[in-house]
Design an enzyme around this catalytic site. Sequence first.
Site, mmCIF file in Angstrom:
data_model
loop_
_atom_site.group_PDB
_atom_site.id
_atom_site.type_symbol
_atom_site.label_atom_id
_atom_site.label_comp_id
_atom_site.label_asym_id
_atom_site.label_seq_id
_atom_site.Cartn_x
_atom_site.Cartn_y
_atom_site.Cartn_z
ATOM 1 N N LYS A 237 2.877 -1.484 -41.356
ATOM 2 C CA LYS A 237 2.875 -1.189 -42.784
ATOM 3 C C LYS A 237 2.334 0.216 -43.003
ATOM 4 C CE LYS A 237 2.141 -5.971 -43.967
ATOM 5 N NZ LYS A 237 2.303 -6.500 -42.622
ATOM 6 N N MET B 76 -10.265 -2.352 -45.380
ATOM 7 C CA MET B 76 -9.230 -2.274 -46.432
ATOM 8 C C MET B 76 -9.853 -2.279 -47.826
ATOM 9 S SD MET B 76 -6.593 -4.983 -44.709
ATOM 10 C CE MET B 76 -7.884 -6.092 -44.190
ATOM 11 N N ASP C 183 2.140 -1.039 -34.799
ATOM 12 C CA ASP C 183 1.819 -0.751 -36.198
ATOM 13 C C ASP C 183 2.043 0.738 -36.455
ATOM 14 O OD1 ASP C 183 1.058 -3.346 -36.484
ATOM 15 O OD2 ASP C 183 -1.092 -2.959 -36.634
HETATM 16 C C1 LIG Z 1 -5.387 -4.192 -41.384
HETATM 17 S S1 LIG Z 1 -7.025 -3.675 -41.030
HETATM 18 C C2 LIG Z 1 -6.943 -3.672 -39.272
HETATM 19 C C3 LIG Z 1 -8.292 -3.631 -38.627
HETATM 20 C C4 LIG Z 1 -8.218 -3.501 -37.122
HETATM 21 N N1 LIG Z 1 -7.614 -4.675 -36.526
HETATM 22 C C5 LIG Z 1 -9.579 -3.235 -36.487
HETATM 23 O O1 LIG Z 1 -10.073 -4.100 -35.731
HETATM 24 O O2 LIG Z 1 -10.150 -2.152 -36.745
HETATM 25 C C6 LIG Z 1 -6.939 -1.954 -41.426
HETATM 26 C C7 LIG Z 1 -8.280 -1.439 -41.920
HETATM 27 O O3 LIG Z 1 -9.147 -1.186 -40.813
HETATM 28 C C8 LIG Z 1 -9.995 -0.107 -41.102
HETATM 29 N N2 LIG Z 1 -9.773 0.945 -40.092
HETATM 30 C C9 LIG Z 1 -8.885 0.929 -39.084
HETATM 31 N N3 LIG Z 1 -9.003 2.025 -38.315
HETATM 32 C C10 LIG Z 1 -9.995 2.764 -38.864
HETATM 33 C C11 LIG Z 1 -10.587 4.019 -38.547
HETATM 34 N N4 LIG Z 1 -10.202 4.740 -37.483
HETATM 35 N N5 LIG Z 1 -11.579 4.477 -39.351
HETATM 36 C C12 LIG Z 1 -11.997 3.756 -40.414
HETATM 37 N N6 LIG Z 1 -11.475 2.568 -40.767
HETATM 38 C C13 LIG Z 1 -10.487 2.082 -40.006
HETATM 39 C C14 LIG Z 1 -9.648 0.368 -42.512
HETATM 40 O O4 LIG Z 1 -10.504 -0.296 -43.401
HETATM 41 C C15 LIG Z 1 -8.221 -0.112 -42.650
HETATM 42 O O5 LIG Z 1 -7.868 -0.272 -44.013
#
Ligand SMILES: C[S@@+](CC[C@H](N)C(=O)[O-])C[C@H]1O[C@@H](n2cnc3c(N)ncnc32)[C@H](O)[C@@H]1O
Length: 250
Positions: A57, A171, A35
């Site tokens: 994305k 998200m 990703d």
């Molecule tokens: C497509 S989702 C993927 C989630 C991922 N698989 C997980 O378990 O964290 C992407 C969302 O995860 C959250 N996210 C991912 N990494 C983050 C981080 N380091 N800090 C805060 N939010 C995070 C945000 O809400 C972001 O829009």
Amino acid sequence: MSARVFLIGAGPGDPDLLTIKAHRLLQSADVILHDSLVDPRILSLAADHAELVDVGKRCGKHSATQTTINKLLVSYARTGQIIVRLKGGDPMIFGRATEELESLAAANILCEIIPGITAATAAAATLQRSLTQRGVARSLHFLTGHGAEGGLPAHDWVSLTRTGGTLVIYMGSQTIAGLASHLIEAGMSPTMPAIAVENASLHSQAITIATISTLPNRLGRPLGPTLLLIGEAMASEEVVALTTAQLALG
Ligand SMILES: C[S@@+](CC[C@H](N)C(=O)[O-])C[C@H]1O[C@@H](n2cnc3c(N)ncnc32)[C@H](O)[C@@H]1O
């Protein structure tokens, strides 16, 4: 026959939060399909010969469709090399893992899954706050803040306000205004504690402590991935959000 395709969780960003197994497999992979948001320091663990393919994305930039990613994964897997499919956080949480696993299974290709630390638990660590709390938050709900067609998802807002647990919204930073209105209209107290954590686990991490009614204006437009945490367990006077300087961040 053992798998030569590995679906790996890269965790929230800090390379030190990778599992040992993820680290080892990244070093032995021939191809890494990743990703866009995976931290460059994690990608730098790859062997010199490894081919890195960015399939993720990124805001405002065209990226491969899920169907293209599925096909790419299968075609790389058929080469017999060691293939890593690397996703942010945990691959089984809002990671569209099912489509990729089904494509591999349809092609009779074995895939091993290596879990990663999801954003929710990374944010809880940042806040020094348990997502569940005896007598306060007896359940935990992971939600998407983004509908399939963009805009808001069709959650059962009334049920969500009645859980008495902690709502963790992935998200949701772009749709926070609509999310907050729906929750308040469905019966949530406007003073319900609500916190946003941007870039959890990284030096750039930022915390916004608010209530469900004030969070939309307080949050602005975060640049990095942002998680929203809502519920009594997030009560601000009890949240111990340590400063970046105090934390050993990646
Ligand atoms: C497509 S989702 C993927 C989630 C991922 N698989 C997980 O378990 O964290 C992407 C969302 O995860 C959250 N996210 C991912 N990494 C983050 C981080 N380091 N800090 C805060 N939010 C995070 C945000 O809400 C972001 O829009």
